[in-house]
Design a protein around this motif. Structure first.
Motif, short mmCIF file in Angstrom:
data_model
loop_
_atom_site.label_atom_id
_atom_site.label_comp_id
_atom_site.label_asym_id
_atom_site.label_seq_id
_atom_site.Cartn_x
_atom_site.Cartn_y
_atom_site.Cartn_z
N THR A 1 -3.37 4.44 -2.06
CA THR A 1 -4.50 4.78 -1.19
C THR A 1 -4.98 6.21 -1.45
N TYR B 1 -11.26 -1.89 -2.27
CA TYR B 1 -10.31 -2.69 -1.48
C TYR B 1 -10.53 -4.18 -1.77
N VAL C 1 -7.17 2.71 -5.02
CA VAL C 1 -8.29 2.58 -4.09
C VAL C 1 -8.57 3.94 -3.46
N PHE D 1 0.85 -1.18 0.00
CA PHE D 1 0.00 0.00 0.00
C PHE D 1 0.89 1.24 0.00
N LEU E 1 -11.17 -1.28 6.55
CA LEU E 1 -11.30 -1.66 5.14
C LEU E 1 -10.54 -2.95 4.83
N LEU E 2 -9.32 -3.07 5.37
CA LEU E 2 -8.55 -4.30 5.13
C LEU E 2 -9.29 -5.52 5.67
#
Length: 196
Positions: free
Chosen positions: A127, A177, A159, A34, A60-61
């Motif tokens: 990100t 994601y 994302v 990321f 989110l992960l």
């Protein structure tokens, strides 16, 4: 590496040293690295990635199935054990990415290139669209997998910013994601180095 090891990430030989308050969380053969703009002030003060109170990165992960459970920011050093990592274009912490100049952002690309060459992740997940545009110099880009990656052999996925200030609803962010998860197509928790 033990998933619950709270020790600092070991600097990989040959990697550029971070010039700011956060270490790069990397290891060879990552599934996904990321890439953010830079640390926020809270992340910089605490020494952990995506530690801002309203930041949704860790939620989110977990919701996307990229981590086997909800991690805390202080567990960022354990990400390489599940094939994930984190870095930034710019090392210095600021209250807002708007404080970074275009030249400063573009200046982070050679360092990112050295990290990618050493780590060889399968996917770079930027990100925020602005992070990707700053890295590539492109005027615009869609969400999701990009047609032409910045680095050969590494897929680029854009994302939404996990910042709580980003206007997209959580479910819309989550959609992208999940695309990272689909792109790496891996079993969560399997040892790294399993795909090549």
């Amino acid at each position: 590496m033990d998933l619950f090891d709270d020790g600092p990430a070991m600097p990989a030989e040959g990697l550029p040293e971070p010039a700011g308050p956060l270490p790069d969380i990397v290891a060879p053969g990552l599934d996904c690295l990321f890439v953010g703009f830079n640390p926020g002030l809270r992340s910089g003060a605490l020494g952990h990635h995506y530690a801002g109170r309203g930041n949704q990165f860790w939620r989110l992960l977990a919701a996307a199935g990229l981590t086997p459970r909800l991690y805390r920011p202080e567990e960022d050093v354990t990400l390489p054990a599940i094939g994930l990592g984190s870095t930034n274009l710019v090392a210095r912490a600021t209250a807002s990415a708007a404080e970074l100049s275009r030249a400063e952002l573009r200046g982070g690309v050679p360092r990112l290139a050295r990290i990618v060459a050493h780590v060889r992740p399968r996917v770079l997940a930027y990100t925020g669209k602005g992070v990707y545009l700053a890295a590539t110099g492109l005027p615009d880009a869609p969400w999701g997998v990009q047609e032409r990656p910045l680095f050969d052999g590494v897929a680029d996925v854009v994302v939404p910013s996990p910042s709580g200030l980003a206007r997209l609803p959580f479910e819309e962010k989550l959609r992208w994601y999940r695309e990272v998860r689909a792109e790496i197509g891996t079993e969560i928790g399997a040892p790294t180095g399993r795909r090549r």
